[in-house]
Design an enzyme around this catalytic site. Structure first.
Site, PDB file in Angstrom:
ATOM      1  N   SER A  75       0.807  -1.123  -0.113  1.00 41.46           N
ATOM      2  CA  SER A  75      -0.089  -0.126   0.028  1.00 41.46           C
ATOM      3  C   SER A  75       0.783   1.165   0.040  1.00 41.46           C
ATOM      4  O   SER A  75       1.612   1.541  -0.895  1.00 41.46           O
ATOM      5  CB  SER A  75      -1.113  -0.011   1.329  1.00 41.46           C
ATOM      6  OG  SER A  75      -1.955   0.889   1.056  1.00 41.46           O
ATOM      7  N   ASP A 275      -8.291  -6.430  -5.402  1.00 44.24           N
ATOM      8  CA  ASP A 275      -8.249  -5.072  -4.828  1.00 44.24           C
ATOM      9  C   ASP A 275      -8.472  -4.005  -5.460  1.00 44.24           C
ATOM     10  O   ASP A 275      -8.085  -3.724  -6.672  1.00 44.24           O
ATOM     11  CB  ASP A 275      -6.679  -4.782  -4.215  1.00 44.24           C
ATOM     12  CG  ASP A 275      -6.472  -3.260  -3.706  1.00 44.24           C
ATOM     13  OD1 ASP A 275      -7.539  -2.911  -2.907  1.00 44.24           O
ATOM     14  OD2 ASP A 275      -5.440  -3.013  -3.653  1.00 44.24           O
ATOM     15  N   HIS A 332      -5.878  -6.608  -1.191  1.00 40.70           N
ATOM     16  CA  HIS A 332      -4.990  -5.393  -0.989  1.00 40.70           C
ATOM     17  C   HIS A 332      -3.849  -5.881  -0.232  1.00 40.70           C
ATOM     18  O   HIS A 332      -2.713  -5.560  -0.312  1.00 40.70           O
ATOM     19  CB  HIS A 332      -5.781  -4.236  -0.287  1.00 40.70           C
ATOM     20  CG  HIS A 332      -4.833  -3.179  -0.264  1.00 40.70           C
ATOM     21  ND1 HIS A 332      -4.446  -2.214  -1.473  1.00 40.70           N
ATOM     22  CD2 HIS A 332      -4.317  -2.480   0.690  1.00 40.70           C
ATOM     23  CE1 HIS A 332      -3.845  -1.265  -0.887  1.00 40.70           C
ATOM     24  NE2 HIS A 332      -3.500  -1.244   0.291  1.00 40.70           N
TER      25      HIS A 332
END
Length: 359
Positions: A75, A275, A332
């Protein structure tokens, strides 16, 4: 976390010595006794803090100094890790300390507009939004514009209208970090002051976040961790103790990734393909563009790779230093939702070997 098999079977520390760093200061159980440390924190400050941490860690544990070193993150680590790696390579020019061999970035933020605006196509292609909403989401107000306005506390009426429509169609009962994963009903409804029985998915405990919060707030657990709560009353997923420079997200880090590759450091960008927050399409586009910019030819054409007897995802390799891979069915946070396939990816990354072509 609950999986079909023991979670220990897929633990990455079976393959390498793992060091987990809570960063920037103020997240997790990390803290500072100086309250000013939480003020006006930026990407640059975080990178410097992380460099100092690693310097001091290796001085305390010199037996690991000459081991191959790999750094990974997911991320927003698409900002943290390239900036840290750049400082490490610069430090090595003065004093050889870090034996940095590779960097792996999962569903990373590398270029604000490309990454964020790929969300619209992902929503539309997965049936989460209508044709008409997709049109206004890509013309009237795209996601990067909305985020820029939101961080500046100046959301325009048009962006407010577009995002309300997008939110209405995608539904709060869909996990944006994994659009195929069930949500924790008790958690979602509690936000509306409603009560409902907890629902747990067949393979993954979708309420694991709530359970983790409860677990980490147990006094015996905090004692075992030698953890302290400083400036906060309890451990939470997102604390407001830290004043971070949110607009740093708009500064591209893909160029720093290119500098690492030029320095001979292997880079893997991987994407959980379910994601919608940082979709694979944006990451794939950025990796391909970087390869073209660096003049790297495709050495492994786009193909499937296997984890066990099933397709684990798809991959493409440029030169001998830049790779892109997807993890099929992953979120994710890929190791959470697809631990087995993520471990295969991790093993190949450490070994510098191609992902398995067949089972």
């Amino acid at each position: 976390m609950r999986f079909f098999r023991s979670k220990n079977e897929y633990s990455w520390n079976r393959e390498a010595n793992m060091l987990y760093l809570e960063t920037p200061v103020g997240v997790g159980f990390s803290y500072s006794t100086d309250a000013s440390s939480y003020e006006a924190v930026s990407d640059q400050q975080t990178a410097r803090d992380n460099l100092v941490f690693l310097q001091r860690w290796f001085l305390k544990f010199p037996q690991y100094m000459h081991r191959d070193l790999f750094i990974t993150g997911e991320s927003y680590a698409g900002h943290y890790i390239p900036q840290l790696a750049k400082l490490m390579t610069e430090f090595n020019q003065k004093e050889k300390l870090f034996n940095l061999k590779g960097v792996a970035l999962g569903n990373p933020v590398l270029e604000f507009a490309t990454d964020f605006n790929s969300r619209a196509e992902f929503f539309w292609s997965h049936g989460l939004i209508s044709d008409s909403t997709y049109k206004i989401f890509t013309s009237s107000c795209n996601y990067s514009r909305y985020v820029s306005e939101y961080y500046r506390s100046s959301v325009s009426p048009v962006c407010s209208k577009v995002m309300s429509q997008v939110s209405r169609e995608t539904s709060r009962f869909v996990d944006k970090y994994d659009v195929t994963l069930d949500v924790c009903i008790s958690s979602v409804l509690s936000q509306s002051k409603k009560i409902s029985p907890q629902q747990v998915g067949e393979k993954i405990d979708v309420c694991v976040e709530d359970e983790t919060v409860n677990y980490l707030n147990r006094q015996d657990v905090q004692n075992a961790f030698h953890a302290r709560l400083v400036g906060v009353n309890r451990w939470v997923v997102c604390s407001d103790i830290l004043d971070y420079e949110l607009l740093d997200v708009e500064i591209p880090t893909i160029s720093l990734v290119g500098e690492l590759i030029k320095a001979g450091i292997r880079v893997l960008v991987y994407s959980g393909d379910q994601d919608s927050v940082i979709p694979l399409t944006g990451s794939r586009t950025l990796v391909r563009g970087l390869a073209n910019q660096l003049g790297l030819n495709t050495t492994v054409p786009y193909r499937v790779w296997f984890g066990g007897q099933q397709v684990g995802g798809w991959t493409q390799v440029y030169g001998d230093t830049l790779s892109f891979a997807t993890i099929r069915g992953a979120s994710h946070e890929a190791p959470f939702s697809q631990p087995g396939r993520s471990l295969v990816l991790f093993q190949s990354f450490l070994q510098g070997m191609p992902l398995p072509e067949m089972f």
